[in-house]
Design an enzyme around this catalytic site. Sequence first.
Site, PDB file in Angstrom:
ATOM      1  N   PHE A 458      -6.456 139.487 -25.697  1.00 17.77           N
ATOM      2  CA  PHE A 458      -6.446 139.814 -24.266  1.00 17.77           C
ATOM      3  C   PHE A 458      -5.099 140.430 -23.930  1.00 17.77           C
ATOM      4  CE2 PHE A 458      -5.762 139.121 -19.751  1.00 17.77           C
ATOM      5  CZ  PHE A 458      -6.935 139.628 -19.231  1.00 17.77           C
ATOM      6  N   ASP A 543       2.541 140.923 -27.819  1.00 19.64           N
ATOM      7  CA  ASP A 543       2.246 140.592 -26.426  1.00 19.64           C
ATOM      8  C   ASP A 543       2.542 139.108 -26.261  1.00 19.64           C
ATOM      9  OD1 ASP A 543       1.111 139.788 -24.052  1.00 19.64           O
ATOM     10  OD2 ASP A 543      -0.753 140.921 -24.306  1.00 19.64           O
ATOM     11  N   LYS A 572       4.017 136.389 -16.740  1.00 14.81           N
ATOM     12  CA  LYS A 572       3.692 134.993 -16.394  1.00 14.81           C
ATOM     13  C   LYS A 572       4.921 134.199 -15.941  1.00 14.81           C
ATOM     14  CE  LYS A 572      -0.754 134.594 -18.620  1.00 14.81           C
ATOM     15  NZ  LYS A 572      -1.773 134.412 -17.604  1.00 14.81           N
TER      16      LYS A 572
HETATM   17  N1  PLP Z   1      -1.424 139.595 -22.051  1.00 15.36           N
HETATM   18  C1  PLP Z   1      -1.724 138.317 -22.290  1.00 15.36           C
HETATM   19  C2  PLP Z   1      -1.527 137.741 -23.658  1.00 15.36           C
HETATM   20  C3  PLP Z   1      -2.212 137.514 -21.255  1.00 15.36           C
HETATM   21  O1  PLP Z   1      -2.509 136.242 -21.491  1.00 15.36           O
HETATM   22  C4  PLP Z   1      -2.379 138.086 -19.973  1.00 15.36           C
HETATM   23  C5  PLP Z   1      -2.922 137.296 -18.867  1.00 15.36           C
HETATM   24  O2  PLP Z   1      -3.543 136.276 -19.040  1.00 15.36           O
HETATM   25  C6  PLP Z   1      -2.047 139.425 -19.789  1.00 15.36           C
HETATM   26  C7  PLP Z   1      -1.564 140.161 -20.843  1.00 15.36           C
HETATM   27  C8  PLP Z   1      -2.205 140.069 -18.438  1.00 15.36           C
HETATM   28  O3  PLP Z   1      -1.224 139.605 -17.573  1.00 15.36           O
HETATM   29  P1  PLP Z   1      -1.378 139.837 -15.986  1.00 15.36           P
HETATM   30  O4  PLP Z   1      -2.540 139.041 -15.543  1.00 15.36           O
HETATM   31  O5  PLP Z   1      -0.067 139.388 -15.432  1.00 15.36           O
HETATM   32  O6  PLP Z   1      -1.597 141.307 -15.801  1.00 15.36           O
END
Ligand code: PLP
Length: 720
Positions: A458, A543, A572
């Site tokens: 994700f 990520d 986050k």
């Molecule tokens: N990358 C990862 C690993 C995530 O867990 C998330 C959100 O859960 C995101 C990207 C996206 O972040 P945002 O919701 O702040 O756009």
Amino acid sequence: MTVVEQQRQVSGGLMLGTGSTVVVKVGGATLGGATFDSGGTLLEEVAALVRAGVRVVLVHGGGPLVTAWLDRLGVPTRFADGLRVTDEAALEVAAMVLRGLVNTGVVAGLSRQGVAALGLSGADNGLLRARQRPELGLVGEVERVDAAMLVQLLDAGTTPVIAPLGLDATGQLLNINADDVTAAIAAALGADAALFLTDTPGVRGADGSPLETLDHASTERLIADGAIVGGMIPKVRACLDALAGAHNALILDGRAPGVLTGLLSGSVAGTTVTPHTTPHPPTPSPSRGEGEQVVSPLSRAQGEPVGLSAPQSRETNPHGVGVRDPIAEREAHTYMHTFRRQPLTLVRGQGTRVWDDAGRSYLDLVAGIAVNILGHAHPAVAAAITRQARTLLHASNLYYTLPQIELAELLLPLTGMDAVFFTNSGAEANEAAIKIARKWGKRYKDGAYEIVTALNSFHGRTLATVAATGKPAYQAPFAPMPAGFTHVPYNDLDALDASIGSQTAAVLLEPIQGEGGIYPAAPSYLAAARRLCDERGALLMFDEVQTGMGRTGTFLACQGEGVVPDVVTLAKGLGGGVPLGAALARGTANVFEPGDHGSTQGGNPLASAAGAATLRALQQENLLEHAASVGAYFMQRLGELRARGLPVTEVRGRGLMLALEIDGDAARVVTRARERGVLVNNTGPTTVRMVPPLILSRAEADEAVAALVEALADVAGEGR
Ligand code: PLP
């Protein structure tokens, strides 16, 4: 006591400590009445609180001394319905006595105790804006408080001492009741507690005995029955007013030795006023001995027992089976239907706990989905936000701003990167990373532009990050997807090896797949990915939007594996609750040039100030170490569930990023846990996820396990 300890206490049995904010009202009678001579010991106690790191605002009265001076100066007083009417001559005397004698006397008393106190009246610099109550003459009620001024003083280590005077909109000086001033200031500051010191043992009940707690309904009943009389009536009403923003309101016996210092160890000499009309029946915390039901002043003020409350779900309460909650109804008519929401409206948080709109508390293991790493309402973050909001909330990235540079300087050494770009979210951070990869491919690899990511990953909800996300269901409604993304099974080294070709600019991986269900990278997978990227000439991008910021026990999860990426993304927890993300790069990946990328609000002064305060607190409170050790303990406790015959098939994760794989419906476990006062969420049909604040204590981990045991047992029983 450190802020962390204090926050833990807030969540599981409060005592005042470093970083707590209290507004203390000392009445004229408590200060020695007309002779104004016995404030000494009380001021010693105030000084002890200040020395313990408590942020104290002191509001004083002075009624008996004002009366004595009115008599002495021969100023006649008129009473209407038992209340003194303040005319101009009386106001002159009141202002002279309150500001000249009492305020100066209290400041001098505190100075003798080594406290840096600053005497103020509410009329100074617009501190209290009042509205006149003409029936009482030149008397006002508080209309507005300049809380930021007080926060600035408190931040500077100064104790404000406030005389109860204010100005109305025309600049007319007005006398204000000191209890009302205390309530208004405590509410405006969102203080931990408003403490009303009196010369009585607290509020007395119908049989004359002192009451430990008093809620809204019983206050009104006792007033109607004539049990609460005279000056105590406005005082209890002031407590209820304070609770509009303050977390607690207590009427304390100002004559009892240790009345204030006792609060440092949780002992209360007086009455705690709570807003609730129907407190839950107490349920003992599983982490405490049976019958040893500890009720803290702060949690008591919420009408909540410490430990597990037994809130009912919104399906059954307070609206009744089948009755749609009015808040859900309003949302349904206004908000795009993108979220399947829990039937819960959250209104407040403190430490590891949140409260719903009916006053029920929950141990929060969701933490805004891994956002509230310091817990809720962390004083350092709140202070940084307040300070920055009063200084420079936003300025374009067209200009240099100091909080952004300061945040960058804190972040680079923690990540080992060379440069950062700030965003508003994780998805935007990954968008920046994707653009970095493409620019890098153009410059260093013959226009290579493909990015290899993992199935079940994700990376966000923008179009490019959905394309990067390895979940076809997220892509299908929006096809066609942007080109250039290849997906391989996670933890499959051969597949990764086979996927990196001449067109590959980068490999983008989560060190632990978060939304996918807390699947950690297999040992050496990340190191092997590093080797493959080096051999084939591709960027390695991690990520760490969910895994970063200390969640797994190291600042970045990849640091626990000893692997250094070329690009890493964060979001986050970075802003401590304020939207903030970051894309960081090193070496040749630091490829952006003017005009390549931008953001109007990314890394603005407010978000950057919150981020810097969060990083400092993370370090000062040793939360990486704490997350590693409490996480290991929590994991071990969760590991016991299976042996107890509960339908748990696997426990996964690292640090405070944990999941239970269950043989059953995870959504039902989430509901049953919520009904027992613990918030978790499910990331798939059979996965229950826990990403709590990093300040979680072992006792709270035990509390969560106890609730999960019951929730799992329920779900297993329902399944039969
Ligand atoms: N990358 C990862 C690993 C995530 O867990 C998330 C959100 O859960 C995101 C990207 C996206 O972040 P945002 O919701 O702040 O756009």
